[in-house]
Design an enzyme around this catalytic site. Structure first.
Site, mmCIF file in Angstrom:
data_model
loop_
_atom_site.group_PDB
_atom_site.id
_atom_site.type_symbol
_atom_site.label_atom_id
_atom_site.label_comp_id
_atom_site.label_asym_id
_atom_site.label_seq_id
_atom_site.Cartn_x
_atom_site.Cartn_y
_atom_site.Cartn_z
ATOM 1 N N VAL A 14 3.151 7.410 -2.450
ATOM 2 C CA VAL A 14 4.612 7.327 -2.568
ATOM 3 C C VAL A 14 5.128 8.276 -3.648
ATOM 4 C CG1 VAL A 14 6.513 5.795 -3.240
ATOM 5 C CG2 VAL A 14 4.728 4.974 -1.700
ATOM 6 N N LEU A 266 2.776 -2.191 19.345
ATOM 7 C CA LEU A 266 2.297 -3.182 20.315
ATOM 8 C C LEU A 266 0.985 -2.716 20.928
ATOM 9 C CD1 LEU A 266 5.445 -4.513 22.258
ATOM 10 C CD2 LEU A 266 4.016 -5.705 20.586
ATOM 11 N N ALA A 268 -3.039 -2.829 21.081
ATOM 12 C CA ALA A 268 -4.194 -3.632 20.651
ATOM 13 C C ALA A 268 -5.246 -2.706 20.057
ATOM 14 C CB ALA A 268 -4.764 -4.375 21.848
ATOM 15 N N GLY A 273 -4.920 -2.344 8.860
ATOM 16 C CA GLY A 273 -5.524 -2.210 7.541
ATOM 17 C C GLY A 273 -4.583 -1.406 6.684
ATOM 18 N N CYS A 276 -0.939 -1.291 2.708
ATOM 19 C CA CYS A 276 0.319 -2.051 2.694
ATOM 20 C C CYS A 276 0.291 -3.359 3.494
ATOM 21 C CB CYS A 276 1.458 -1.173 3.188
ATOM 22 S SG CYS A 276 1.832 0.141 2.015
ATOM 23 N N LYS A 279 -1.919 -6.354 2.148
ATOM 24 C CA LYS A 279 -1.523 -6.857 0.826
ATOM 25 C C LYS A 279 -0.100 -7.402 0.846
ATOM 26 C CE LYS A 279 0.301 -2.939 -1.797
ATOM 27 N NZ LYS A 279 1.685 -3.362 -1.989
ATOM 28 N N LYS A 336 -6.126 4.776 9.497
ATOM 29 C CA LYS A 336 -5.422 5.323 10.653
ATOM 30 C C LYS A 336 -5.519 6.844 10.605
ATOM 31 C CE LYS A 336 -0.675 5.406 8.953
ATOM 32 N NZ LYS A 336 0.672 5.099 9.265
ATOM 33 N N ARG A 343 -8.241 2.128 2.263
ATOM 34 C CA ARG A 343 -8.007 0.776 1.737
ATOM 35 C C ARG A 343 -7.846 -0.217 2.895
ATOM 36 N NH1 ARG A 343 -3.478 2.308 -2.775
ATOM 37 N NH2 ARG A 343 -3.000 3.906 -1.244
HETATM 38 N N1 LIG Z 1 1.075 3.971 0.506
HETATM 39 C C1 LIG Z 1 2.064 3.653 1.319
HETATM 40 O O1 LIG Z 1 2.052 3.979 2.530
HETATM 41 C C2 LIG Z 1 3.262 2.896 0.822
HETATM 42 C C3 LIG Z 1 4.412 2.809 1.637
HETATM 43 C C4 LIG Z 1 5.504 2.086 1.174
HETATM 44 C C5 LIG Z 1 5.450 1.457 -0.067
HETATM 45 N N2 LIG Z 1 4.313 1.534 -0.817
HETATM 46 C C6 LIG Z 1 4.311 0.860 -2.107
HETATM 47 O O2 LIG Z 1 4.488 1.849 -3.118
HETATM 48 C C7 LIG Z 1 3.714 1.517 -4.269
HETATM 49 C C8 LIG Z 1 2.763 2.661 -4.598
HETATM 50 O O3 LIG Z 1 1.873 2.791 -3.520
HETATM 51 P P1 LIG Z 1 0.832 4.016 -3.433
HETATM 52 O O4 LIG Z 1 0.077 3.855 -2.172
HETATM 53 O O5 LIG Z 1 1.563 5.291 -3.699
HETATM 54 O O6 LIG Z 1 -0.084 3.652 -4.703
HETATM 55 P P2 LIG Z 1 -1.400 4.334 -5.229
HETATM 56 O O7 LIG Z 1 -2.301 3.249 -5.607
HETATM 57 O O8 LIG Z 1 -1.850 5.384 -4.242
HETATM 58 O O9 LIG Z 1 -0.921 5.091 -6.551
HETATM 59 C C9 LIG Z 1 -0.486 4.435 -7.690
HETATM 60 C C10 LIG Z 1 -0.203 5.463 -8.773
HETATM 61 O O10 LIG Z 1 0.370 4.804 -9.897
HETATM 62 C C11 LIG Z 1 -0.169 5.384 -11.066
HETATM 63 N N3 LIG Z 1 0.081 4.494 -12.206
HETATM 64 C C12 LIG Z 1 -0.362 3.245 -12.465
HETATM 65 N N4 LIG Z 1 0.149 2.799 -13.638
HETATM 66 C C13 LIG Z 1 0.934 3.786 -14.123
HETATM 67 C C14 LIG Z 1 1.723 3.949 -15.282
HETATM 68 N N5 LIG Z 1 1.813 2.998 -16.205
HETATM 69 N N6 LIG Z 1 2.378 5.119 -15.446
HETATM 70 C C15 LIG Z 1 2.308 6.097 -14.546
HETATM 71 N N7 LIG Z 1 1.573 6.008 -13.426
HETATM 72 C C16 LIG Z 1 0.894 4.867 -13.218
HETATM 73 C C17 LIG Z 1 -1.620 5.645 -10.712
HETATM 74 O O11 LIG Z 1 -2.209 6.559 -11.612
HETATM 75 C C18 LIG Z 1 -1.437 6.206 -9.293
HETATM 76 O O12 LIG Z 1 -1.124 7.583 -9.387
HETATM 77 C C19 LIG Z 1 3.037 0.192 -3.962
HETATM 78 O O13 LIG Z 1 3.841 -0.865 -4.395
HETATM 79 C C20 LIG Z 1 2.991 0.189 -2.443
HETATM 80 O O14 LIG Z 1 2.954 -1.109 -1.904
HETATM 81 C C21 LIG Z 1 3.232 2.247 -0.405
#
Ligand SMILES: NC(=O)c1ccc[n+]([C@@H]2O[C@H](COP(=O)([O-])OP(=O)(O)OC[C@H]3O[C@@H](n4cnc5c(N)ncnc54)[C@H](O)[C@@H]3O)[C@@H](O)[C@H]2O)c1
Length: 451
Positions: A14, A266, A268, A273, A276, A279, A336, A343
């Site tokens: 993100v 939809l 199968a 996984g 997101c 969790k 995917k 993850r």
């Molecule tokens: N991956 C997705 O497809 C997706 C889609 C929508 C929403 N989200 C949500 O967005 C959020 C981030 O997801 P992600 O997959 O990008 O996470 P990720 O685990 O890939 O990355 C997390 C990042 O946060 C950094 N971090 C942790 N603590 C920090 C701090 N104190 N200061 C600065 N950086 C810090 C880590 O170093 C890492 O770069 C989550 O809440 C997730 O649920 C993810």
């Protein structure tokens, strides 16, 4: 309008995609991470993980000199006008949400604001349970900075809807923007930023403004409904397998054409996984249960998904009696296609289970996820450089991830390379009749043909 300076806490899927997107459109961006190696890689213009289109976007951002990654949130806040939070919110062991990264980053942002004169907007993009933006992020910043929300700093919660594998496209062309706002001023600043960033695209992209807590819950509503569609299709796949001549793909295609539904999600398969769905469904379920409500649908969605990957092993057992001493091929490791993210990937469940069944060797092939796979399995499995190498001498092949390059395989590719051509199609990408004629073939959602 003068472009605001942006800081983004978190350089995962993100944070990095958003940072590169803003920077590529002329915004000055400081991104932060707690991982020095990650910061160094990105500052050299390279991506620390595979995401379709991100390498080009990042190269553009770095070339424009608009993106810098550092490890200090205080400094990032002091040198920007708007801070986005996109740190991880993983699952605790009890499957509830782990908010420790959110707590930590909020304190650091608060410290950064303490010495800042100007008004600053903080926008959460991480997925967090209702109440977190106001009660944890807002309160923590207030405490550490000694400043007041609404007057000294603004607070928004904007759920992130990008999907891995198409994160860049989703970021430039969202279907809607949800702005949860502490007050009108906070929401106005974010709204103006997106008017400038998206320009004409907003004609096709509604912006909804609401309370912080509603915005937090929109994200869970979305992911839970999508996960429900997947588990629904898988439940029907299990029903379809009870009956001869029923094919789940045909059934879901027919269902999905209803004008009140659509056919997306939809399909199968081996179950959902990724970082997101598992969790987020667990997080909101735990959160509701802690507050005295038992979510019946969400429990069923998780229950169906728990067994779905193992179902591939069950149907493989109809082809080969035992895995003892067998060589097994796994095609596809990422959860995917078009991402390297592993993850909660179904491949991990399948491989871990097969490792307990006395197999001789597990040979795997994935176009992008080898680095991630090695971190999980080390030398317990073999990492092949081609599909052919992975199939050579194998007794049974599991098709787990539907990467494009697997879709073009013919029955002869399996016949000529495998010792015994047993194939389980966990993603329904192969023509059932053609493959059944030529191989020992089984597929999710379709009873075996009588031979
Ligand atoms: N991956 C997705 O497809 C997706 C889609 C929508 C929403 N989200 C949500 O967005 C959020 C981030 O997801 P992600 O997959 O990008 O996470 P990720 O685990 O890939 O990355 C997390 C990042 O946060 C950094 N971090 C942790 N603590 C920090 C701090 N104190 N200061 C600065 N950086 C810090 C880590 O170093 C890492 O770069 C989550 O809440 C997730 O649920 C993810």
């Amino acid at each position: 309008m003068k472009k605001p300076k942006i800081s983004i806490a978190g350089c995962g899927f993100v944070g990095l995609v958003n940072a590169a997107a803003f920077a590529s459109r002329g915004y000055e961006v400081i991104a932060t991470t707690i991982n020095k190696e990650e910061a160094d890689i990105i500052n050299q213009g390279k991506t620390p993980f595979y995401e379709k289109g991100l390498d080009n976007l990042l190269a553009k951002a770095i070339k424009l000199n608009n993106l810098k990654v550092i490890e200090d949130n205080q400094q990032a806040v002091q040198n920007s006008d708007i801070t986005f939070i996109s740190v991880g919110t993983p699952m605790n062991e009890d499957k509830s949400i782990d908010l420790s990264y959110i707590e930590k980053v909020s304190e650091e942002i608060g410290n950064g604001l303490a010495d800042k004169e100007e008004y600053h907007l903080i926008v959460d993009r991480s997925t967090i349970v209702p109440g977190t933006t106001r009660n944890i992020i807002g309160k923590s910043i207030e405490k550490m900075s000694g400043k007041n929300p609404g007057t000294d700093f603004g607070l928004c919660m904007q759920p992130e809807f990008l999907a891995e594998g198409r994160a860049v496209e989703d970021t430039f062309f969202p279907d809607r923007i949800i702005i949860g706002e502490f007050d009108e001023k906070s929401g106005d600043i974010l709204y103006e930023l997106y008017e400038d960033f998206y320009k004409k695209h907003l004609e096709n992209c509604p912006i909804l403004r609401m309370t912080l807590e509603s915005a937090e819950l929109v994200k869970y509503g979305n992911n839970c409904l999508l996960a429900t569609k997947v588990s629904f299709a898988n439940e029907f796949a299990n029903i379809a397998e009870l009956v001869e001549n029923v094919d789940i793909n045909q059934v879901m295609e027919g269902v999905g054409l209803d004008y009140r539904l659509n056919s997306k999600f939809l399909r199968a398969g081996a179950g959902f996984g990724g970082s997101c769905f598992p969790k987020d469904v667990n997080a909101i379920k735990s959160w509701a249960e802690n507050d005295g409500y038992y979510p019946k649908i969400l429990n069923a969605v998780l229950e169906i998904n728990k067994d779905q990957a193992y179902h591939m092993i069950e149907i493989a057992n109809e082809l080969i009696d035992s895995f003892n001493n067998k060589t097994i091929t796994i095609l596809g490791l990422s959860f995917k296609p078009d991402t390297s993210d592993m993850r909660e990937a179904p491949s991990v469940k399948i491989i871990n289970k097969l490792l307990t069944e006395g197999v001789n060797k597990i040979k795997t092939y994935d176009p992008k996820a080898f680095h991630e796979a090695r971190e999980i399995f080390e030398d317990k499995i073999a990492y092949c450089e081609s599909i052919e190498e992975a199939l050579k001498g194998s007794d049974c092949c599991f098709l787990v991830t539907e990467w494009d390059e697997f879709k073009n395989l013919k029955p002869s590719d399996f016949q000529k390379n495998m010792k015994d051509p047993n194939l389980i199609d966990g993603r329904r990408i192969y023509n059932f009749n053609e493959f059944s004629k030529n191989l020992n073939f089984r597929a999710i959602g379709r009873k075996a043909l009588k031979k």
